[in-house]
Scaffold this motif. Structure first.
Motif, PDB file in Angstrom:
ATOM      1  N   ASN A   1       0.775  -1.309   0.034  1.00 19.05           N
ATOM      2  CA  ASN A   1       0.042   0.176   0.104  1.00 19.05           C
ATOM      3  C   ASN A   1       0.918   1.136  -0.022  1.00 19.05           C
ATOM      4  O   ASN A   1       1.632   1.325   0.880  1.00 19.05           O
ATOM      5  CB  ASN A   1      -0.668   0.018   1.297  1.00 19.05           C
TER       6      ASN A   1
ATOM      7  N   VAL B   1       1.116   5.126   0.502  1.00 18.50           N
ATOM      8  CA  VAL B   1       0.164   6.093   0.959  1.00 18.50           C
ATOM      9  C   VAL B   1       0.834   7.468   1.000  1.00 18.50           C
ATOM     10  O   VAL B   1       1.901   7.967   1.363  1.00 18.50           O
ATOM     11  CB  VAL B   1       0.393   5.648   2.621  1.00 18.50           C
TER      12      VAL B   1
ATOM     13  N   ALA C   1      -4.160   2.109   6.076  1.00 17.63           N
ATOM     14  CA  ALA C   1      -2.881   1.106   5.765  1.00 17.63           C
ATOM     15  C   ALA C   1      -2.648   0.607   6.853  1.00 17.63           C
ATOM     16  O   ALA C   1      -2.222  -0.673   6.827  1.00 17.63           O
ATOM     17  CB  ALA C   1      -1.905   2.187   5.233  1.00 17.63           C
TER      18      ALA C   1
ATOM     19  N   GLU D   1      -2.045  -3.630   7.467  1.00 22.84           N
ATOM     20  CA  GLU D   1      -1.090  -4.269   7.809  1.00 22.84           C
ATOM     21  C   GLU D   1      -1.270  -4.981   9.117  1.00 22.84           C
ATOM     22  O   GLU D   1      -0.537  -6.175   9.107  1.00 22.84           O
ATOM     23  CB  GLU D   1      -0.033  -3.088   8.021  1.00 22.84           C
TER      24      GLU D   1
ATOM     25  N   HIS E   1       3.024  -1.166   4.238  1.00 23.05           N
ATOM     26  CA  HIS E   1       2.864   0.182   3.457  1.00 23.05           C
ATOM     27  C   HIS E   1       4.129   1.088   3.457  1.00 23.05           C
ATOM     28  O   HIS E   1       4.947   0.838   4.373  1.00 23.05           O
ATOM     29  CB  HIS E   1       1.430   0.807   4.026  1.00 23.05           C
ATOM     30  N   CYS E   2       4.150   1.786   2.435  1.00 23.84           N
ATOM     31  CA  CYS E   2       5.037   2.917   2.568  1.00 23.84           C
ATOM     32  C   CYS E   2       4.794   4.201   2.307  1.00 23.84           C
ATOM     33  O   CYS E   2       3.558   4.232   1.461  1.00 23.84           O
ATOM     34  CB  CYS E   2       6.212   2.303   1.465  1.00 23.84           C
TER      35      CYS E   2
END
Length: 464
Positions: A239, A241, A251, A255, A262-263
């Protein structure tokens, strides 16, 4: 210098000047009563996030005035259905407030779902609903059983916090959809776009880049969004973000429950755009060794298209100053870098919902003397702009009158604009917008600027 009496005593801790020592700015707290904050409310925050879902019904449970926040104000585009362009409200009146609005809400939902056949319905709570205590959860549950589609309450009473609480309310509503559809056909090289709202078609620009890198986009949350895509977002491998807080909570929920990482990314400006693409490519490099080379080719190709244009605009803008006031601080970081590419200095920067970490980073990346402000009001912004004598102000619809009344160029970087500012081509559009506004000769006729223009003329030996 700024007129010292402009800043209320209770707000002095929310203003900082870069280079004046270690930053310890007060932020992420309730706006000061009577200070006329530029902030939006909880209800607005939830609408920002959910409203671009184009095949859902969006019903505002409250007075008709709250329903004024419509597609006309926020032009999120759709490639298919456009139900989100219609604005619905229960239009609560005195009688409903005294005897309760639940019957009216249930009747409105049943009628609207029958007429519009949405994939889901979001029901937004407003201040008055929080006060009278309507049980939206129960009404939505009954309507969901009768209609067979998800009917999701959004607990977004405007008075209970800031715009940031609205983001969380929206994420909680969406999370009810996640994990309710089959993901067996989702490939491993897949991503979700979080925190982009397809203003002027920006999501489509980013989606094109990702597909050229070899990635499948499962869902966009929420620009050009679809209910069925949100049901499957737990299938994507990563994901991405954007935005400081709008969809970050979602996110994190995904997770925690589904184990999908996510990053943080930013699709604004040259540096952050390229860095974000490389970050995503690195995540998948062990699965697809060629992705790094494809990403480098993409970045090289897109830069080659825009650099000559940027150089032309820079020649005129070099040495000019800018002020930036935005909702989330992430945009401010990218804008500071973008202005440097144009040879300009950001002299004032602030946000509605920044955190201590955000402001510490701003203090690091800004020049000494730059004013950093949290949750500003119009009077403060006006004084800061006059003190720094900026040439262009970047903000949204609420900041536009401040700039024009002061005779300063303005660049709309909020939801009302019709020009894409994300991606590499967005950087060129941004430069063009800044150039057109800052270089307009009309500002030379503003009394304050007229005096400066006259002084420059005298220094150059020209008679008036």
């Amino acid at each position: 210098m700024t007129n010292d009496s402009t800043i209320l005593d209770e707000r002095r801790a929310q203003v900082f000047r870069s280079g004046s020592g270690d930053i310890d700015i007060a932020c992420n707290r309730q706006s000061l009563a009577g200070a006329v904050s530029q902030r939006a409310c909880v209800f607005c925050g939830s609408r920002v996030v959910l409203y671009p879902i184009a095949d859902a019904l969006h019903l505002v449970h409250g007075p008709v005035g709250c329903a004024a926040y419509t597609w006309d104000i926020r032009g999120a585009l759709s490639s298919g259905p456009e139900l989100h362009r219609l604005s619905f409200t229960t239009d609560l009146r005195e009688k409903d407030i005294i005897f309760g609005g639940e019957p009216k809400l249930e009747a409105a939902l049943l009628e609207l779902i029958e007429r519009n056949k949405p994939k889901a319905a979001f029901v937004y709570s407003t201040c008055i609903v929080g006060l009278i205590g309507d049980d939206m959860e129960a009404v939505c549950r009954r309507v969901e059983e009768k209609t067979g589609i998800p009917v999701l309450p959004v607990q977004s009473e405007g008075f209970k916090g800031s715009k940031r609480e609205g983001y969380l309310a929206a994420c909680k509503a969406m999370f009810r959809l996640v994990g309710t559809a089959d993901i067996s056909d989702v490939p491993e090289l897949s991503v979700n776009i979080f925190g982009d709202f397809n203003i002027a078609g920006e999501t489509w620009i980013i989606k094109d880049y990702l597909e050229r890198m070899g990635l499948t986009v499962v869902a966009s949350v929420t620009g050009d969004g679809r209910v069925d895509d949100i049901r499957r977002i737990h299938g994507a491998s990563l994901n991405m973000v954007q935005c400081s807080g709008a969809t970050l909570d979602l996110a994190k929920m995904i997770e925690e429950k589904f184990g999908k990482p996510h990053c943080r990314v930013s699709w604004l400006g040259i540096e952050d755009m390229a860095e974000s693409l490389y970050k995503v490519a690195e995540h998948f490099a062990h699965l697809d060794p060629g992705i790094m080379e494809r990403t480098a080719d993409l970045v090289r190709s897109e830069l080659g298209k825009i650099m000559p244009g940027l150089a032309r605009y820079r020649a005129d803008l070099e040495g000019k100053k800018a002020a930036v006031y935005v909702g989330g601080a992430f945009k401010a970081f990218s804008l500071i870098k973008s202005f440097r590419h144009l040879g300009m200095e950001v002299a004032v920067v602030g946000s509605q919902t920044g955190t201590k970490e955000d402001y510490a980073e701003l203090a690091e990346v800004t020049d000494p003397g730059t004013i950093i402000v949290d949750d500003a009001n119009p009077l403060e912004l006006q004084e800061f702009i006059k003190e720094k004598d900026v040439d262009v102000f970047v903000g949204g619809v609420k900041e536009r009158p401040i700039a024009f009344k002061l005779g300063v160029g303005f660049c709309d970087h909020n939801h009302e604009r019709k020009i894409p500012l994300e991606g590499f081509e967005g950087m060129l559009n941004f430069a063009r917008e800044v150039h057109a506004s800052a270089m307009s000769p009309v500002w030379n006729f503003v009394p304050r600027r007229e005096a400066r223009h006259r002084d420059v003329g005298k220094e150059c030996g020209h008679d008036e």
